[in-house]
Write a protein that holds these residues in place. Structure first.
Motif, PDB file in Angstrom:
ATOM      1  N   GLN A 188       0.769  -1.152   0.005  1.00 28.37           N
ATOM      2  CA  GLN A 188       0.208  -0.026   0.033  1.00 28.37           C
ATOM      3  C   GLN A 188       1.100   1.284   0.100  1.00 28.37           C
ATOM      4  N   GLY A 189       0.658   2.085  -0.885  1.00 31.18           N
ATOM      5  CA  GLY A 189       1.424   3.417  -1.004  1.00 31.18           C
ATOM      6  C   GLY A 189       2.435   3.504  -2.152  1.00 31.18           C
ATOM      7  N   GLY A 190       2.893   2.134  -2.554  1.00 32.36           N
ATOM      8  CA  GLY A 190       3.940   2.278  -3.613  1.00 32.36           C
ATOM      9  C   GLY A 190       3.535   2.825  -4.810  1.00 32.36           C
ATOM     10  N   ILE A 191       2.420   2.357  -5.418  1.00 26.31           N
ATOM     11  CA  ILE A 191       2.088   2.900  -6.802  1.00 26.31           C
ATOM     12  C   ILE A 191       1.709   4.240  -6.598  1.00 26.31           C
ATOM     13  N   GLU A 192       1.030   4.816  -5.661  1.00 20.44           N
ATOM     14  CA  GLU A 192       0.604   6.010  -5.524  1.00 20.44           C
ATOM     15  C   GLU A 192       1.897   7.007  -5.462  1.00 20.44           C
ATOM     16  N   PHE A 193       3.132   6.379  -4.849  1.00 23.64           N
ATOM     17  CA  PHE A 193       4.291   7.350  -4.647  1.00 23.64           C
ATOM     18  C   PHE A 193       4.635   7.542  -5.998  1.00 23.64           C
ATOM     19  N   LEU A 194       4.746   6.565  -6.884  1.00 25.06           N
ATOM     20  CA  LEU A 194       5.239   6.587  -8.253  1.00 25.06           C
ATOM     21  C   LEU A 194       4.498   7.612  -8.968  1.00 25.06           C
ATOM     22  N   GLU A 195       2.811   7.658  -8.953  1.00 26.85           N
ATOM     23  CA  GLU A 195       1.895   8.435  -9.362  1.00 26.85           C
ATOM     24  C   GLU A 195       2.354   9.928  -8.802  1.00 26.85           C
ATOM     25  N   HIS A 196       2.608  10.102  -8.058  1.00 24.18           N
ATOM     26  CA  HIS A 196       3.286  11.494  -7.315  1.00 24.18           C
ATOM     27  C   HIS A 196       4.449  11.958  -8.041  1.00 24.18           C
ATOM     28  N   CYS A 197       5.343  11.059  -8.515  1.00 23.89           N
ATOM     29  CA  CYS A 197       6.626  11.338  -9.242  1.00 23.89           C
ATOM     30  C   CYS A 197       6.312  11.832 -10.687  1.00 23.89           C
ATOM     31  N   GLY A 198       4.903  11.559 -11.304  1.00 21.59           N
ATOM     32  CA  GLY A 198       4.715  11.694 -12.414  1.00 21.59           C
ATOM     33  C   GLY A 198       3.950  10.470 -13.298  1.00 21.59           C
ATOM     34  N   PHE A 199       4.105   9.565 -12.911  1.00 24.68           N
ATOM     35  CA  PHE A 199       3.819   8.163 -13.543  1.00 24.68           C
ATOM     36  C   PHE A 199       1.956   8.283 -13.790  1.00 24.68           C
ATOM     37  N   GLU A 200       1.593   7.787 -14.872  1.00 23.23           N
ATOM     38  CA  GLU A 200       0.328   7.712 -15.180  1.00 23.23           C
ATOM     39  C   GLU A 200      -0.182   6.013 -15.650  1.00 23.23           C
ATOM     40  N   LYS A 201      -1.319   5.764 -15.252  1.00 19.48           N
ATOM     41  CA  LYS A 201      -1.690   4.414 -15.804  1.00 19.48           C
ATOM     42  C   LYS A 201      -2.159   4.464 -17.352  1.00 19.48           C
ATOM     43  N   ILE A 202      -1.687   3.579 -18.113  1.00 24.07           N
ATOM     44  CA  ILE A 202      -2.189   3.515 -19.601  1.00 24.07           C
ATOM     45  C   ILE A 202      -2.515   2.202 -20.055  1.00 24.07           C
ATOM     46  N   GLU A 203      -3.090   2.055 -21.234  1.00 26.08           N
ATOM     47  CA  GLU A 203      -3.336   1.079 -21.932  1.00 26.08           C
ATOM     48  C   GLU A 203      -4.337   0.194 -20.604  1.00 26.08           C
ATOM     49  N   GLY A 204      -5.467   0.562 -20.239  1.00 25.41           N
ATOM     50  CA  GLY A 204      -6.180  -0.047 -19.540  1.00 25.41           C
ATOM     51  C   GLY A 204      -5.559  -0.458 -17.912  1.00 25.41           C
ATOM     52  N   GLY A 205      -4.688   0.344 -17.667  1.00 30.12           N
ATOM     53  CA  GLY A 205      -4.070   0.189 -16.296  1.00 30.12           C
ATOM     54  C   GLY A 205      -2.965  -1.058 -16.536  1.00 30.12           C
TER      55      GLY A 205
END
Length: 418
Positions: free
Chosen positions: A367-384
């Motif tokens: 919990q919190g790992g992917i959210e941290f990457l999203e704060h760095c600017g990463f976005e989910k693409i191609e249906g996640g």
């Protein structure tokens, strides 16, 4: 009593013959000489046969060789001095070839290698000493013992003539009673003793060098700590300045919104045909609303660094029983941020497959790992299916903030505890 020597009135030196006084006068330009009843000393070293003509000369010989016993032969050589200046004599070819007479004696003194104990010489050569050095050591140590010769070599190792064979007058050469030879067992013990002394000396030198190296390491460590402290102070000042700038920008934005609201309100009143609001009129409700807002709304929204820190805190608190997994997750996130910051044009560092087993095990399931990457600017693409950071959205300031937060979380053992 007639004079037995000539004394220089300028320096007090005594001479046996007129020739010696003349040589002294040529060297020093002293001209005041007179007869003296004081005899010139003739101290002969009992070990090597070297003649010394004064206490000073014998003292220097003792200091250099360690020989302390001298025979006083002054009385044997005392005779009235002749004040006649000798006439130059014609020397035959043989005398010219041999270098003439020696100190007015009319005889050439032959120089020969001193006689030393052959058994001790062989033992020194067996131990690895050159023959000339071994002869010199035995000669100047008086053929006393193997240990005395080795000690002499150690003390005079830096002498420029250490490897030159000594020469003494033939008249001073005297056969000495051979010292008792050492047995093979005694030679072996002596060699072991000398090796042990050399080993201890080497160990002491190594310990001294190690102490010097340790002092240098401590000095360098202090310099590194001081440099790190200065760097941390500068980083802390930079963060404080950044937060102050953010707060000022937020206040300016709030003021612009307030002015916009005031302008919109005035425009609505104008369209409705209402008179413009008098700024001096009392507004009883405004203080209550403002007080309520100040009671329940935060002073400023959370910054990106604080949101990142909260993600890391959540990750650690959720998995506080598995410290290794938390540390692996932090290091993996730091690697992602570092790779993108170092190689922003490489797409392989900006695209992560969410279904990757290693990614899921290290970050995806926490919990919190992917959210941290999203704060760095990463976005989910191609249906996640992927996390992707577009090249134009790479923000070095955000990545540096992420690296700072991750380093603080890794190095601070109390991070996330409170």
């Amino acid at each position: 009593m007639s004079g037995v020597s000539l004394q220089c009135g300028d320096c007090g030196t005594l001479f046996k013959t007129v020739e010696e006084a003349q040589e002294h006068a040529e060297v020093t330009s002293h001209t005041n000489f007179s007869e003296s009843t004081q005899a010139v000393l003739n101290l002969v070293c009992t070990f090597c046969g070297k003649p010394c003509r004064s206490k000073t000369e014998s003292g220097l010989h003792t200091k250099r060789t360690g020989h302390t016993e001298f025979t006083d032969k002054t009385a044997e050589a005392v005779k009235p001095i002749s004040l006649e200046v000798p006439k130059p004599k014609a020397h035959d070819d043989e005398n010219m070839a041999e270098g003439g007479d020696d100190s007015g004696t009319g005889q050439h003194e032959e120089m020969v290698v001193p006689e030393v104990d052959q058994n001790l010489l062989s033992e020194l050569e067996t131990m690895g000493f050159p023959k000339a050095r071994a002869i010199r050591a035995l000669h100047f140590s008086g053929n006393a013992s193997l240990e005395a010769a080795v000690n002499w070599v150690v003390e005079h190792e830096s002498d420029p003539d250490i490897d030159e064979t000594p020469m003494v007058p033939a008249s001073a050469k005297k056969a000495e009673a051979p010292k008792p030879s050492l047995t093979p067992e005694e030679i072996k013990l002596k060699q072991q003793e000398l090796k042990e002394r050399a080993r201890k000396k080497k160990e002491e030198e190594e310990r001294q060098r190690e102490r010097e190296r340790e002092k240098e390491r401590i000095r360098i460590g202090k310099e590194l700590l001081e440099a790190k402290r200065i760097e941390e102070d500068n980083e802390r000042k930079r963060i404080i300045a950044l937060r102050k700038a953010e707060k000022e920008e937020e206040q300016r934005a709030r003021e612009r919104i307030r002015q916009k609201l005031e302008e919109d309100k005035a425009e609505r009143r104008r369209k409705l045909g209402l008179p413009a609001e008098d700024p001096a009129s009392p507004k009883p409700s405004t203080p209550v609303v403002e007080e309520k807002k100040s009671s329940f709304l935060p002073v400023r929204p959370a910054t990106k660094a604080e949101r990142m820190r909260e993600c890391l805190r959540t990750l650690k608190q959720t998995h506080k029983d598995d410290e290794a997994k938390v540390k692996t997750a932090f290091n993996t996130l730091l690697t992602y941020a570092k790779n993108v910051a170092t190689n922003p044009s490489e797409e392989k560092f900006r695209k992560i497959r969410l279904s990757n087993a290693a990614f899921q095990d290290r970050i995806g399931k926490l919990q919190g790992g992917i959210e941290f990457l999203e704060h760095c600017g990463f976005e989910k693409i191609e249906g996640g299916e992927f996390l992707y950071l577009p090249r134009e959205k790479v923000d070095m300031a955000v990545l540096n903030t992420a690296g700072t937060e991750l380093n603080n979380a890794i190095k601070n053992p109390f991070f996330g505890v409170l």
